[in-house]
Scaffold this motif. Sequence first.
Motif, short mmCIF file in Angstrom:
data_model
loop_
_atom_site.label_atom_id
_atom_site.label_comp_id
_atom_site.label_asym_id
_atom_site.label_seq_id
_atom_site.Cartn_x
_atom_site.Cartn_y
_atom_site.Cartn_z
N SER A 3 14.50 20.48 48.83
CA SER A 3 13.07 20.71 49.00
C SER A 3 12.61 21.82 48.07
N ALA A 4 11.32 22.10 48.10
CA ALA A 4 10.79 23.18 47.27
C ALA A 4 9.50 23.70 47.88
N ARG A 14 -2.57 19.98 52.67
CA ARG A 14 -1.32 20.75 52.69
C ARG A 14 -0.77 20.93 51.28
N HIS A 15 0.02 21.96 51.13
CA HIS A 15 0.53 22.34 49.81
C HIS A 15 2.04 22.15 49.82
N SER A 16 2.55 21.29 48.94
CA SER A 16 3.98 20.99 48.92
C SER A 16 4.50 21.07 47.49
N ALA A 17 5.79 20.85 47.34
CA ALA A 17 6.38 20.87 46.00
C ALA A 17 7.65 20.05 45.99
N VAL A 18 8.02 19.54 44.81
CA VAL A 18 9.31 18.88 44.65
C VAL A 18 10.27 19.87 44.00
N PRO A 19 11.58 19.71 44.28
CA PRO A 19 12.56 20.60 43.65
C PRO A 19 12.81 20.20 42.20
N PRO A 20 13.43 21.07 41.39
CA PRO A 20 13.80 20.72 40.02
C PRO A 20 14.76 19.53 40.01
N ARG A 64 9.85 10.83 52.42
CA ARG A 64 10.02 11.72 53.57
C ARG A 64 8.67 11.99 54.25
N GLU A 66 3.32 20.10 43.90
CA GLU A 66 3.58 20.75 42.62
C GLU A 66 5.07 20.65 42.27
N TYR A 81 13.27 5.86 58.80
CA TYR A 81 13.33 6.47 57.46
C TYR A 81 12.78 5.53 56.40
#
Lengths: 495, 495
Positions: free
Chosen positions: A87-88, B85-91, B104, B123, B266
């Motif tokens: 996650s991030a 809502r504010h989220s992000a994906v990992p590198p 998810r 982001e 899922y």
Amino acid sequence: MKQLSGLDSVFLDAEDDHQFTHVSQLLILERPSADFEPYPAWRRQLADRIHQLEPLRRRLVPVPFGLDHPYWIADPDFDLDFHVRHSAVPPPGGDAELDELIGRLVAAPMDRDHPLWVSHVIEGLDDDRFAILTMIHHSAVDGAAGAELLELMLEDTPDAGRPAEAGRWRGESPPSTTEVLARAAVNGVRRPGRGLLLAARAGQKLARATRNPAVIDLADTVRGTLRGPLGSLLNAGRSREEDDRLPRLPPLTSPPTPFNHPISRYRRFAHRSLPLADVKSVGKEVGATINDVVVALCGGGLRRWLLDRGELPDSPLTAMVPVSLRSGDEEERWTNRVSGTIAALPTDVDGPLERVRAAHEALDLAKQVFKALPGELTPEAAGLGAPLMTTAISRAVTRWSTVGPAPFNLIVSNVPGPSEPLYVGPAPMRHYVPVSAVADGVGLNVTVQSYVDQLDFGLLACAELMPDLDDLADAIIAEFGALRSAVAEASGDGA
Amino acid sequence: MKQLSGLDSVFLDAEDDHQFTHVSQLLILERPSADFEPYPAWRRQLADRIHQLEPLRRRLVPVPFGLDHPYWIADPDFDLDFHVRHSAVPPPGGDAELDELIGRLVAAPMDRDHPLWVSHVIEGLDDDRFAILTMIHHSAVDGAAGAELLELMLEDTPDAGRPAEAGRWRGESPPSTTEVLARAAVNGVRRPGRGLLLAARAGQKLARATRNPAVIDLADTVRGTLRGPLGSLLNAGRSREEDDRLPRLPPLTSPPTPFNHPISRYRRFAHRSLPLADVKSVGKEVGATINDVVVALCGGGLRRWLLDRGELPDSPLTAMVPVSLRSGDEEERWTNRVSGTIAALPTDVDGPLERVRAAHEALDLAKQVFKALPGELTPEAAGLGAPLMTTAISRAVTRWSTVGPAPFNLIVSNVPGPSEPLYVGPAPMRHYVPVSAVADGVGLNVTVQSYVDQLDFGLLACAELMPDLDDLADAIIAEFGALRSAVAEASGDGA
């Protein structure tokens, strides 16, 4: 195949669409180099250690019709990729963004078709940090066992490498329905009310012990709802003699606050840290333990937060303080062995030094009460703290919190953590923040843990009851500043 | 206060702990400058336009005991921060990380105590991109209305600014229980089985129309389970005459596949894009519509995916193809007006050109069947596609999919989207990817949408039935490459 204890399964029964009984650990680590990849590092480390981590490999097998407590089996379909997630947080990647994500991740029940844990590797943090949130269901481990488990997941030297015995474990086939039913018959556990009975009796004992009229009322309410053989059994267990050999204590009521209501399914999380050496040195100056100081900081912080909102009650708030019953000699290493006592928080006391003194006295009293409890209240007999938070009693609180005060206002827990640094591959862990649970009627939990040179505070609340949880976290830290100034002034070397 | 239509509330009734009936749109946008902040920009844009976005401001008021369809009220407690809502994906922040996060985020039911939508600003994406995932419950809008709604949320020029009338709207107080019960009496809708009845009859009509033995069996199963007044009503509605005026069609069975089973909670998501001009030019060469090409690509992609797994059935897979019933003259703008027909996919046909021809014929046939359906099957009478996916019929599929084939294998939907560019503040949108829903027995959905110069494919599947959904997405794109080569070869200007 192992059967869950009564207390272990209480944590399963207590869960519903808005009360979740998993507990979590938030690790904040330092990225050792710009090209370090935390997700594969953590996944590899878990894969190498999973043979030692029995609670992470076992899943539930329920007994049909709830005739007996469920069983654990070593999951034959265990899939590490189901449990380890990437996650991030969004920019700017500060503690505010991290806390918001944690609040969102912990606000959902776990999937009972898999081993009851999930670990999120969280990237996007500023200052070359990353984080790992590991959620484990309370039925699988209690707080102390969870800490032990986490230490097995981490390394005590950087780049420790793969243990020789890695990968040596096997899954078990799920037992047939006939098999678990046959075992239920052999166990003689054919009364579905057994767990409830134990919880209700434990509640009564604690109520009489503390002379808390709210808890006594509550225990009576629960007992009053039990009919037939179960009610008779419970009443048969009562004796005047038992009542009288407990110390007489002043009544302790829990005043109403904004967070003592039924909770929503949403969570707000806030974490803060204090240097452990500073807390120790302030405690030493005033002759108080770290625990005394933590309880005083919570009392002072809550006093500020409630004053700001014009909601400070005249009487002190009360906290349930969990107590670990581990002796170190446990045969079943991971079973829940947790109980609790109730202490007054010094929210009614003016002055930070005075609040430390009041906290010390309140904890001393709570310890005496706890020691005076009948020895029959062993963990296997369903414990004290857990049933108060959960199951039938918790449900009674729900109905009842709209018309009267809660049996306690919040949970305050202070757990000593590892004193030596821990690592994920080459990455050193900087903070070890506990993330606990809230329940209907008790919408706030402050859990504190030491790690090397830090004291990490994890605050969890119902997001609808306490959208401004951050203000309370700030108030707790401000209280420490006030306490330190007061100590310096009193000892003559400060302003 | 407005009442939900029968079809709108079907989408509420169909939801359970693993089937979610929200639909989503994934917008992929270009960051106009390094210091552009997408979250405040999107939040501001929504705040400025919320007065036009009625479905985003209204929440449900259920009628006690389910005596009537629920009502919508303009939420008096509307809080934009709950929804945005504010989220992000990992590198590394590529499409793989984005698709995993989308899978998810959509895998949870919405909170019915709030207006039924959530929008995540995402982001952490590479190539100066960011994304917005907006989830809206299907009871609030259907696909076509959702697209219209999204266009109102976005701007058709960069930096369009705040409309003059922004902020002009008011909430409504929730009606009292007495009021909604009184309305239920006035409406005369006091038969809780009404929606089920309509859904079951619609299922029978479609079954007879297509002569699909699986659907006929299914409709009979559902009817067979209805007892008492409801069953009599349903049987009273049958007449031999009605059966005979429908065109006779060859039987169409749905063969078993790995994704026609009960689904888990899922989801796996995968998105891909093709240049719209390329798809159009290939279609023109072979005399096919974009819709024909999309169905052929799905058929060819599925053929490859099933062949690789040794699971290709001899008979063709069948797809439910949703059909919008909007005329443009609707009085109730946002109510569901969707139906569907069933078409064979050319999974049994060798050669990409041959598959386009087969798709064209299959869609032609499906359209004729749809036109021949009795006019009484209006959207208000509960539609066709929706009930087949959901409610009683869907539950019958669940039980039944373990012993026989599903009524159709998957959902394939192709929706024309906006042809002019849209913006969030100064940020231009590059892709507009649909994210639809899956159900028990139908664990795969391929929805395709055009936007300016792109054709965006959104594939959603049950993560346990199709963990390798990405392979199917790749196979669909590979099929387009094969088709283009075949067209070039046939017209003599290629290899």
